[in-house]
Write a protein that holds these residues in place. Structure first.
Motif, mmCIF file in Angstrom:
data_model
loop_
_atom_site.group_PDB
_atom_site.id
_atom_site.type_symbol
_atom_site.label_atom_id
_atom_site.label_comp_id
_atom_site.label_asym_id
_atom_site.label_seq_id
_atom_site.Cartn_x
_atom_site.Cartn_y
_atom_site.Cartn_z
ATOM 1 N N THR A 28 38.005 71.530 3.087
ATOM 2 C CA THR A 28 39.401 71.959 3.080
ATOM 3 C C THR A 28 39.857 72.438 1.709
ATOM 4 O O THR A 28 40.533 73.458 1.596
ATOM 5 N N HIS A 41 44.234 67.313 2.281
ATOM 6 C CA HIS A 41 45.236 68.280 2.737
ATOM 7 C C HIS A 41 46.111 68.746 1.577
ATOM 8 O O HIS A 41 46.340 69.950 1.383
ATOM 9 N N ARG A 42 46.582 67.790 0.780
ATOM 10 C CA ARG A 42 47.447 68.121 -0.354
ATOM 11 C C ARG A 42 46.694 68.961 -1.383
ATOM 12 O O ARG A 42 47.226 69.938 -1.922
ATOM 13 N N ARG A 68 46.339 72.549 -0.239
ATOM 14 C CA ARG A 68 47.612 73.279 -0.393
ATOM 15 C C ARG A 68 47.843 73.665 -1.853
ATOM 16 O O ARG A 68 48.288 74.783 -2.144
ATOM 17 N N GLU A 69 47.566 72.749 -2.745
ATOM 18 C CA GLU A 69 47.740 73.029 -4.170
ATOM 19 C C GLU A 69 46.865 74.193 -4.626
ATOM 20 O O GLU A 69 47.221 74.932 -5.539
ATOM 21 N N ASP A 79 44.325 77.108 3.323
ATOM 22 C CA ASP A 79 44.786 76.602 4.608
ATOM 23 C C ASP A 79 43.898 75.426 5.001
ATOM 24 O O ASP A 79 42.736 75.614 5.371
#
Length: 279
Positions: A185, A257-258, A261-262, A266
């Motif tokens: 991710t 996930h964080r 995003r940073e 996606d």
């Protein structure tokens, strides 16, 4: 958890199979089964598909496939010709006639390519089905009441040049899944190791740029954490007991996930990946 109490898993000698995240579930399952006295082993579905004779002799095969369509698992079960169970989130799939029983975790179905809810749900199923000591009874309450604290804790997790995820027993499988989440991710360098194997080579990669997540479940892991911190690593300990593993996994899923995003990525749809691998 009610489903796990109703369905359980077969008795006898079990070969657990999976690919990717599902293979890590198979590893957790095999460890839990052995702890309660069953003969059990986890292998990658692809390995068994390629060389079924190397799998050994078993009473049952239990396969994990979120989509129910993973080619390697279907090929392995077909090649082994043994009684088989399937744990999946999909109501329909090819060659379901190969499986004597299908445990449907349909409430854990997800649209994202990356496994999160489905893995967590299957983990809880396994801990309940193969543990059965009541340790998970308060899990829904703990999760609902603790989400704010979990999110706050994740915000404070350090960023590094590389990440190491460590654990023993069932936590070893969860550590591997967490490393995969960070890798796929957030596209960061993340590796998982059995805690007591880390001194046998990987420790040479530890410096001020390393972040270590230790899913601690044994006293012998404490000296390791102190040793790695002394080498410059930022070490975060998360509970690695069977009762705590689902919550610790949520911490690491949210962190991946964080971090994605940073980095402008996606987290639900990483590049080059598909929902199900079909050869």
């Amino acid at each position: 958890m009610e489903l796990a109490a109703q369905e359980g898993l077969p008795s006898g000698a079990i070969l657990f199979l999976g690919s990717g995240s599902s293979y890590f579930l198979a590893q957790v399952a095999a460890i839990l089964a052995r702890k309660r006295g069953q003969r059990a082993l986890a292998l990658p579905s692809g390995e068994v598909m390629l060389d079924p004779k190397a799998a050994g002799t078993w009473d049952w095969v239990v396969g994990f496939s979120r989509s129910g369509r993973t080619s390697e698992l279907i090929g392995a079960v077909e090649a082994l010709s043994l009684p088989a169970w399937l744990l999946t989130t999909a109501q329909e799939g090819p060659k379901r006639e190969l499986f004597q029983r299908v445990v449907l975790l349909d409430r854990a179905a997800e649209e994202a390519i990356v496994q999160t809810r489905s893995f967590s749900s299957a983990l809880v199923y396994l801990l309940k089905a193969l543990g059965g000591d009541g340790a998970l009874d308060r899990l829904p309450e703990r999760l609902s009441q603790g989400m704010g604290a979990i999110q706050e804790a994740v915000e404070g997790f350090p960023r590094g040049e590389r990440y190491f995820l460590l654990g023993v027993g069932p936590a070893w499988g969860v550590a591997q899944e967490a490393a995969l989440k960070l890798t796929e991710t957030a596209l960061v360098e993340a590796q998982a190791f059995h805690s007591l194997e880390f001194r046998h080579g990987p420790k040479s990669r530890v410096d001020e740029g390393a972040v270590v997540f230790l899913l601690k479940s044994h006293p012998l892991e404490r000296p390791l954490a102190e040793e790695l911190a002394g080498l410059g690593a930022r070490v975060l300990e998360l509970p690695g007991s069977e009762a705590d593993l689902p919550l610790s996994l949520v911490h690491l899923q949210l962190f991946a996930h964080r971090l994605a995003r940073e980095r402008g990525l996606d987290p639900d749809r990483p590049r080059h990946l598909t929902y199900a691998v079909q050869l």
